[in-house]
Write a protein that holds these residues in place. Sequence first.
Motif, PDB file in Angstrom:
ATOM      1  N   TYR A 104       0.850  -1.261  -0.064  1.00 25.24           N
ATOM      2  CA  TYR A 104      -0.161  -0.062   0.153  1.00 25.24           C
ATOM      3  C   TYR A 104       0.926   1.310  -0.065  1.00 25.24           C
ATOM      4  CZ  TYR A 104      -3.786  -3.139   1.503  1.00 25.24           C
ATOM      5  OH  TYR A 104      -4.612  -3.886   1.506  1.00 25.24           O
ATOM      6  N   HIS A 141       4.734  -3.463  12.551  1.00 25.48           N
ATOM      7  CA  HIS A 141       3.420  -2.825  12.856  1.00 25.48           C
ATOM      8  C   HIS A 141       3.250  -2.876  14.579  1.00 25.48           C
ATOM      9  CE1 HIS A 141       0.449  -1.764   9.932  1.00 25.48           C
ATOM     10  NE2 HIS A 141       1.310  -2.919   8.993  1.00 25.48           N
ATOM     11  N   GLY A 179      -9.482  -5.719   6.244  1.00 27.40           N
ATOM     12  CA  GLY A 179      -8.917  -4.812   5.383  1.00 27.40           C
ATOM     13  C   GLY A 179      -9.846  -4.964   4.025  1.00 27.40           C
ATOM     14  N   ILE A 233     -13.441  -4.326   3.942  1.00 30.61           N
ATOM     15  CA  ILE A 233     -13.885  -2.779   3.719  1.00 30.61           C
ATOM     16  C   ILE A 233     -13.507  -2.584   2.446  1.00 30.61           C
ATOM     17  CG2 ILE A 233     -12.754  -0.689   4.500  1.00 30.61           C
ATOM     18  CD1 ILE A 233     -12.132  -2.057   7.225  1.00 30.61           C
ATOM     19  N   ASP A 234     -12.223  -2.669   1.689  1.00 26.63           N
ATOM     20  CA  ASP A 234     -11.956  -2.264   0.584  1.00 26.63           C
ATOM     21  C   ASP A 234     -12.952  -2.918  -0.443  1.00 26.63           C
ATOM     22  OD1 ASP A 234      -9.830  -0.687   1.616  1.00 26.63           O
ATOM     23  OD2 ASP A 234      -8.594  -2.296   1.683  1.00 26.63           O
ATOM     24  N   ASP A 284     -14.446   5.379   6.810  1.00 28.56           N
ATOM     25  CA  ASP A 284     -14.452   5.883   8.374  1.00 28.56           C
ATOM     26  C   ASP A 284     -15.064   7.384   8.651  1.00 28.56           C
ATOM     27  OD1 ASP A 284     -13.630   6.478  11.054  1.00 28.56           O
ATOM     28  OD2 ASP A 284     -11.475   6.052  10.773  1.00 28.56           O
TER      29      ASP A 284
HETATM   30  O1  KG4 Z   1      -1.844  -1.784   7.694  1.00 28.96           O
HETATM   31  P1  KG4 Z   1      -2.331  -1.198   6.444  1.00 28.96           P
HETATM   32  O2  KG4 Z   1      -1.732   0.357   6.344  1.00 28.96           O
HETATM   33  O3  KG4 Z   1      -1.642  -1.690   5.306  1.00 28.96           O
HETATM   34  C1  KG4 Z   1      -1.122  -3.242   5.000  1.00 28.96           C
HETATM   35  O4  KG4 Z   1      -2.036  -4.063   5.006  1.00 28.96           O
HETATM   36  O5  KG4 Z   1       0.088  -3.618   5.358  1.00 28.96           O
HETATM   37  O6  KG4 Z   1      -3.734  -1.333   6.178  1.00 28.96           O
HETATM   38  C2  KG4 Z   1      -4.351  -0.850   5.094  1.00 28.96           C
HETATM   39  C3  KG4 Z   1      -5.854  -1.335   5.117  1.00 28.96           C
HETATM   40  C4  KG4 Z   1      -6.646  -0.986   4.090  1.00 28.96           C
HETATM   41  O7  KG4 Z   1      -7.400  -1.818   3.772  1.00 28.96           O
HETATM   42  C5  KG4 Z   1      -7.366   0.331   4.190  1.00 28.96           C
HETATM   43  O8  KG4 Z   1      -8.638   0.485   3.887  1.00 28.96           O
HETATM   44  C6  KG4 Z   1      -7.552   0.148   5.930  1.00 28.96           C
HETATM   45  O9  KG4 Z   1      -6.329  -0.495   6.397  1.00 28.96           O
HETATM   46  N1  KG4 Z   1      -7.779   1.246   6.525  1.00 28.96           N
HETATM   47  C7  KG4 Z   1      -8.848   1.781   7.341  1.00 28.96           C
HETATM   48  C8  KG4 Z   1      -8.636   2.924   7.686  1.00 28.96           C
HETATM   49  N2  KG4 Z   1      -7.395   3.642   7.421  1.00 28.96           N
HETATM   50  C9  KG4 Z   1      -7.041   2.615   6.595  1.00 28.96           C
HETATM   51  N3  KG4 Z   1      -9.839   1.155   7.533  1.00 28.96           N
HETATM   52  C10 KG4 Z   1     -10.819   1.528   8.322  1.00 28.96           C
HETATM   53  N4  KG4 Z   1     -10.679   3.031   8.898  1.00 28.96           N
HETATM   54  C11 KG4 Z   1      -9.534   3.488   8.389  1.00 28.96           C
HETATM   55  N5  KG4 Z   1      -9.575   4.997   9.161  1.00 28.96           N
END
Ligand code: KG4
Length: 327
Positions: free
Chosen positions: A16, A122, A174, A177-178, A195
């Motif tokens: 990402y 993380h 994730g 959500i996506d 969010d």
């Molecule tokens: O940990 P991360 O930045 O990347 C990795 O997966 O390593 O997580 C990304 C995920 C994505 O699915 C994004 O939509 C979600 O985290 N995300 C959120 C928010 N900010 C990022 N989901 C819900 N609320 C948020 N504020």
Amino acid sequence: MIQMTKYFMGIDTSAYTTSIAIIDEFHNIIFDERSLLEVRQGDRGLRQQEAVFQHLNNIPRMIDTLSNKIELSKIKTVSASVKPRNLKESYMPVFKVAQGQAFVISRILNADYKEFSHQDGHIAAGVLGSSFNHKGPFLAFHISGGTTELLLVEDNIKSYDIKLIGGTKDISAGQLIDRIGVKLGFGFPCGKEMDMLSQNGNIINKKLPINTDDTWINFSGAESFFYRLIEEKLYNNEDISNSVFHCIANALANVVIESIKVYDINDILIIGGVAANSLIRQILNQRIYESGLGSIYFPIAEYCTDNALGTAFLGAIKRGEKSFGGL
Ligand code: KG4
């Protein structure tokens, strides 16, 4: 003789985000830059080769900014996230960029070089960005784009000893959500936008599919449920987003409460991008508080989403792997 402050640099190139960070020996943040990878509208992520290409373009620009802001000679250690998890077989091409770049920078600066996993990063970012101060083993729930894993964690000299004890059996939080977000027309990754919208929405008047069994979750039933809901066109995006986060938060809470009972450990750190979500934080906090079983810790939101602060911090406090890919 005046001792010069030491800097610890971290590089993380996930699916990402390109991230570079520097902290000093007192764990103050000296530099923290992140570049979200660009995803075409309507797509649900990038192929690895596209992500690698973007990292290769982002890093020189970010290093140029860094070199204009800080004294490079203070960098004593350069660390990289080199694989998703701390397992021998764990591999993802994107992390090869951080590994190669960090190694080259370390040699040129005559600094130490250390390798960690993205998941270790993380966890470390969670410790750095919260008041979490564990003694002995603790539980960490890693809820990200590609990961929804409940972990039993112990410190060791190199990094962390991690045992997978629960989480999703199908798609990650994730991904749920996506995928729903892209169906609603948001740009990937959709979590942040959903969010904000969810805060003006209400939970829908239907039974939400919250599928948990022991310490394990299934999210694919929720995916089909929300797809159907979107097709019905009866609810607005605010209410759908609000309900998605209610569904995820309650599934996570069921599993956390179960794991506290089974493992008799009541310190839980929540990490990863999805942990930045306001509603999930609120519901999880409330459910764990009401259970009276444990204490839950959330890092501030910037330490949840992908970053290199955790990797830089690990470089300051842990030995890591000191050779390039086992060279
Ligand atoms: O940990 P991360 O930045 O990347 C990795 O997966 O390593 O997580 C990304 C995920 C994505 O699915 C994004 O939509 C979600 O985290 N995300 C959120 C928010 N900010 C990022 N989901 C819900 N609320 C948020 N504020």
